[in-house]
Design a protein around this motif. Structure first.
Motif, mmCIF file in Angstrom:
data_model
loop_
_atom_site.group_PDB
_atom_site.id
_atom_site.type_symbol
_atom_site.label_atom_id
_atom_site.label_comp_id
_atom_site.label_asym_id
_atom_site.label_seq_id
_atom_site.Cartn_x
_atom_site.Cartn_y
_atom_site.Cartn_z
ATOM 1 N N VAL A 46 0.830 -1.203 0.000
ATOM 2 C CA VAL A 46 0.000 0.000 0.000
ATOM 3 C C VAL A 46 0.865 1.254 0.000
ATOM 4 O O VAL A 46 0.643 2.189 -0.784
ATOM 5 N N TRP A 47 1.877 1.281 0.871
ATOM 6 C CA TRP A 47 2.731 2.469 0.980
ATOM 7 C C TRP A 47 3.542 2.695 -0.291
ATOM 8 O O TRP A 47 3.724 3.841 -0.723
ATOM 9 N N VAL A 48 4.027 1.610 -0.896
ATOM 10 C CA VAL A 48 4.779 1.758 -2.148
ATOM 11 C C VAL A 48 3.882 2.324 -3.238
ATOM 12 O O VAL A 48 4.291 3.210 -4.008
ATOM 13 N N ALA A 49 2.644 1.838 -3.313
ATOM 14 C CA ALA A 49 1.722 2.338 -4.329
ATOM 15 C C ALA A 49 1.438 3.828 -4.124
ATOM 16 O O ALA A 49 1.408 4.608 -5.081
ATOM 17 N N LEU A 50 1.240 4.237 -2.871
ATOM 18 C CA LEU A 50 0.952 5.646 -2.581
ATOM 19 C C LEU A 50 2.126 6.557 -2.945
ATOM 20 O O LEU A 50 1.929 7.713 -3.331
ATOM 21 N N LEU A 51 3.347 6.038 -2.824
ATOM 22 C CA LEU A 51 4.526 6.828 -3.147
ATOM 23 C C LEU A 51 4.887 6.749 -4.632
ATOM 24 O O LEU A 51 5.341 7.738 -5.224
ATOM 25 N N ALA A 52 4.700 5.567 -5.235
ATOM 26 C CA ALA A 52 5.176 5.348 -6.601
ATOM 27 C C ALA A 52 4.367 6.118 -7.638
ATOM 28 O O ALA A 52 4.910 6.536 -8.666
ATOM 29 N N VAL A 53 3.079 6.302 -7.378
ATOM 30 C CA VAL A 53 2.257 7.001 -8.375
ATOM 31 C C VAL A 53 2.679 8.461 -8.527
ATOM 32 O O VAL A 53 2.963 8.919 -9.640
ATOM 33 N N PRO A 54 2.778 9.243 -7.442
ATOM 34 C CA PRO A 54 3.182 10.643 -7.633
ATOM 35 C C PRO A 54 4.671 10.847 -7.865
ATOM 36 O O PRO A 54 5.061 11.766 -8.598
ATOM 37 N N LEU A 55 5.521 10.007 -7.266
ATOM 38 C CA LEU A 55 6.962 10.244 -7.336
ATOM 39 C C LEU A 55 7.639 9.537 -8.501
ATOM 40 O O LEU A 55 8.635 10.029 -9.031
ATOM 41 N N LEU A 56 7.116 8.382 -8.891
ATOM 42 C CA LEU A 56 7.711 7.639 -9.998
ATOM 43 C C LEU A 56 6.848 7.692 -11.260
ATOM 44 O O LEU A 56 7.253 7.163 -12.295
ATOM 45 N N LYS A 57 5.673 8.280 -11.137
ATOM 46 C CA LYS A 57 4.737 8.372 -12.264
ATOM 47 C C LYS A 57 4.334 6.991 -12.770
ATOM 48 O O LYS A 57 4.124 6.795 -13.975
ATOM 49 N N GLU A 58 4.222 6.043 -11.854
ATOM 50 C CA GLU A 58 3.821 4.697 -12.263
ATOM 51 C C GLU A 58 2.317 4.635 -12.486
ATOM 52 O O GLU A 58 1.546 5.394 -11.884
ATOM 53 N N ARG A 59 1.919 3.716 -13.333
ATOM 54 C CA ARG A 59 0.528 3.626 -13.764
ATOM 55 C C ARG A 59 -0.231 2.596 -12.924
ATOM 56 O O ARG A 59 0.176 1.437 -12.814
ATOM 57 N N ILE A 60 -1.335 3.042 -12.335
ATOM 58 C CA ILE A 60 -2.221 2.161 -11.584
ATOM 59 C C ILE A 60 -3.535 2.048 -12.340
ATOM 60 O O ILE A 60 -4.185 3.060 -12.627
ATOM 61 N N THR A 61 -3.928 0.822 -12.658
ATOM 62 C CA THR A 61 -5.163 0.596 -13.406
ATOM 63 C C THR A 61 -6.218 -0.021 -12.492
ATOM 64 O O THR A 61 -5.958 -0.338 -11.331
ATOM 65 N N ALA A 62 -7.405 -0.201 -13.042
ATOM 66 C CA ALA A 62 -8.478 -0.854 -12.287
ATOM 67 C C ALA A 62 -8.078 -2.278 -11.913
ATOM 68 O O ALA A 62 -8.460 -2.785 -10.849
ATOM 69 N N TRP A 63 -7.300 -2.921 -12.780
ATOM 70 C CA TRP A 63 -6.831 -4.280 -12.476
ATOM 71 C C TRP A 63 -5.907 -4.283 -11.271
ATOM 72 O O TRP A 63 -5.927 -5.219 -10.471
ATOM 73 N N HIS A 64 -5.104 -3.243 -11.144
ATOM 74 C CA HIS A 64 -4.269 -3.120 -9.949
ATOM 75 C C HIS A 64 -5.142 -3.018 -8.705
ATOM 76 O O HIS A 64 -4.856 -3.625 -7.673
ATOM 77 N N GLY A 65 -6.221 -2.237 -8.803
ATOM 78 C CA GLY A 65 -7.124 -2.095 -7.665
ATOM 79 C C GLY A 65 -7.712 -3.429 -7.235
ATOM 80 O O GLY A 65 -7.786 -3.734 -6.034
ATOM 81 N N ILE A 66 -8.126 -4.239 -8.205
ATOM 82 C CA ILE A 66 -8.671 -5.571 -7.896
ATOM 83 C C ILE A 66 -7.606 -6.439 -7.245
ATOM 84 O O ILE A 66 -7.856 -7.120 -6.240
ATOM 85 N N ALA A 67 -6.396 -6.414 -7.814
ATOM 86 C CA ALA A 67 -5.307 -7.236 -7.270
ATOM 87 C C ALA A 67 -4.945 -6.793 -5.861
ATOM 88 O O ALA A 67 -4.767 -7.636 -4.965
ATOM 89 N N PHE A 68 -4.839 -5.494 -5.632
ATOM 90 C CA PHE A 68 -4.493 -4.989 -4.300
ATOM 91 C C PHE A 68 -5.549 -5.387 -3.278
ATOM 92 O O PHE A 68 -5.224 -5.737 -2.140
ATOM 93 N N LEU A 69 -6.819 -5.321 -3.679
ATOM 94 C CA LEU A 69 -7.897 -5.709 -2.767
ATOM 95 C C LEU A 69 -7.767 -7.183 -2.377
ATOM 96 O O LEU A 69 -7.881 -7.539 -1.196
ATOM 97 N N LEU A 70 -7.509 -8.033 -3.360
ATOM 98 C CA LEU A 70 -7.330 -9.464 -3.078
ATOM 99 C C LEU A 70 -6.135 -9.697 -2.163
ATOM 100 O O LEU A 70 -6.205 -10.481 -1.206
ATOM 101 N N LEU A 71 -5.032 -9.014 -2.445
ATOM 102 C CA LEU A 71 -3.811 -9.213 -1.665
ATOM 103 C C LEU A 71 -3.973 -8.721 -0.234
ATOM 104 O O LEU A 71 -3.574 -9.400 0.719
#
Length: 315
Positions: free
Chosen positions: A113-138
């Motif tokens: 969770v923390w990596v995702a919160l940091l990676a999107v604004p600082l690394l400009k990484e792409r989060i899709t709806a599929w990522h949301g589903i995967a994160f919820l499962l994990l």
């Protein structure tokens, strides 16, 4: 770059398997050694020695160090040693001594969770709806495996959470540094530099005084777990150099089923009561792996200012 990112996912899966083995072995190792702080210090020293030996043996090949050319790059490597290879280890093991193992396990697994919160604004990484589903499962799978979300955070839990946050910062910092430095450079900086800090800390607190009294069995565990840690660090940074930070961190969660399988095979602990949660973790990992494999055309992480672009070939 397609093959590179797919290789990154495969390396992340390898890291997850190594992590699952490490979690299982460390339980035996720390009990045999007795002192958790001295144990992790010596284990990290072994890992640093192994990484340096591999680099020395592979000089001129893919296992190579990249010399930083700017002060900013040197500072970045120093920060990796502090926020990745030393301070969080102290916080984590000190926290484990005060907190319950289930709560600590849950807090550590929030790394995704923390990596995702940091990676999107600082690394400009792409989060899709599929990522949301995967994160919820994990996340839900991990909550189920540890028996629920911690009701409160005492000093021990706060130390584990602080260690996890520092490791999340390390992931983002390392990802930026890997645009201009080799994965082996980051690995050696993390373990060798971090070990220097750990030795100083352990010596100041008197945790190294009893090393001479440790028996051969305990030293055997340190050597084995140190070797495993070296493999973890080498594959982890190599994966991070090739794929999104959010993806490789998500794949890392599959370590939990690996540990469960080992516990079942060696200790006879049946995984049946947790089978549903384990399958949920595997499903979340599968979504990330499928998404990254089928759609690898992702934006390139910008390098840390002052670093040259690293050649695409090699880790």
């Amino acid at each position: 770059m397609t093959g590179t990112r797919r290789t990154g996912l495969l390396l992340a899966l390898t890291t997850a398997c190594i992590s699952g083995v490490a979690v299982f072995l460390n339980g035996y190792g720390v009990r045999a050694f007795g002192d958790a702080t001295a144990y992790t210090t010596t284990k990290n020293l072994v890992a640093a020695a192994v990484l340096l030996a591999v680099v020395a043996a592979g000089r001129g090949g893919s296992a190579r160090l990249t010399r930083p050319t700017t002060t900013r790059a040197w500072v970045g490597l120093g920060l990796v040693a502090v926020v990745g290879g030393s301070v969080p280890f102290v916080l984590f093991f000190e926290g484990l001594a005060r907190a319950s193992s289930s709560q600590s396990a849950f807090l550590h697994k929030t790394l995704l969770v923390w990596v995702a919160l940091l990676a999107v604004p600082l690394l400009k990484e792409r989060i899709t709806a599929w990522h949301g589903i995967a994160f919820l499962l994990l996340v839900v799978g991990q909550v189920g495996l540890v028996g629920g979300v911690p009701a409160g955070l005492a000093s021990g839990e706060l130390m584990v959470l602080a260690a996890t946050l520092l490791w999340a910062v390390e992931v983002v910092l390392a990802k930026r540094l890997l645009s201009g430095l080799s994965a082996w450079t980051l690995g050696v900086a993390r373990m060798a530099g971090g070990s220097v800090v750990l030795v100083a800390w352990s010596g100041a607190r008197g945790h190294l005084d009893g090393l001479g009294a440790v028996d051969a069995v305990a030293w055997g565990w340190v050597l084995v777990t140190g070797l495993v840690l070296a493999g973890y660090v080498a594959t982890w940074f190599a994966a991070l150099a090739r794929a999104q930070a959010v993806d490789v961190t998500a794949v890392l969660v599959v370590a939990a089923p690996v540990t469960a399988v080992l516990a079942a095979a060696v200790e006879g602990v049946s995984p049946a009561p947790q089978a549903g949660w384990l399958l949920m973790v595997l499903a979340g990992t599968a979504v990330i792996a499928w998404r990254g494999w089928a759609h690898p055309a992702l934006p390139t992480t910008p390098p840390l200012t002052g670093l040259p672009a690293r050649p695409a070939a090699g880790p």
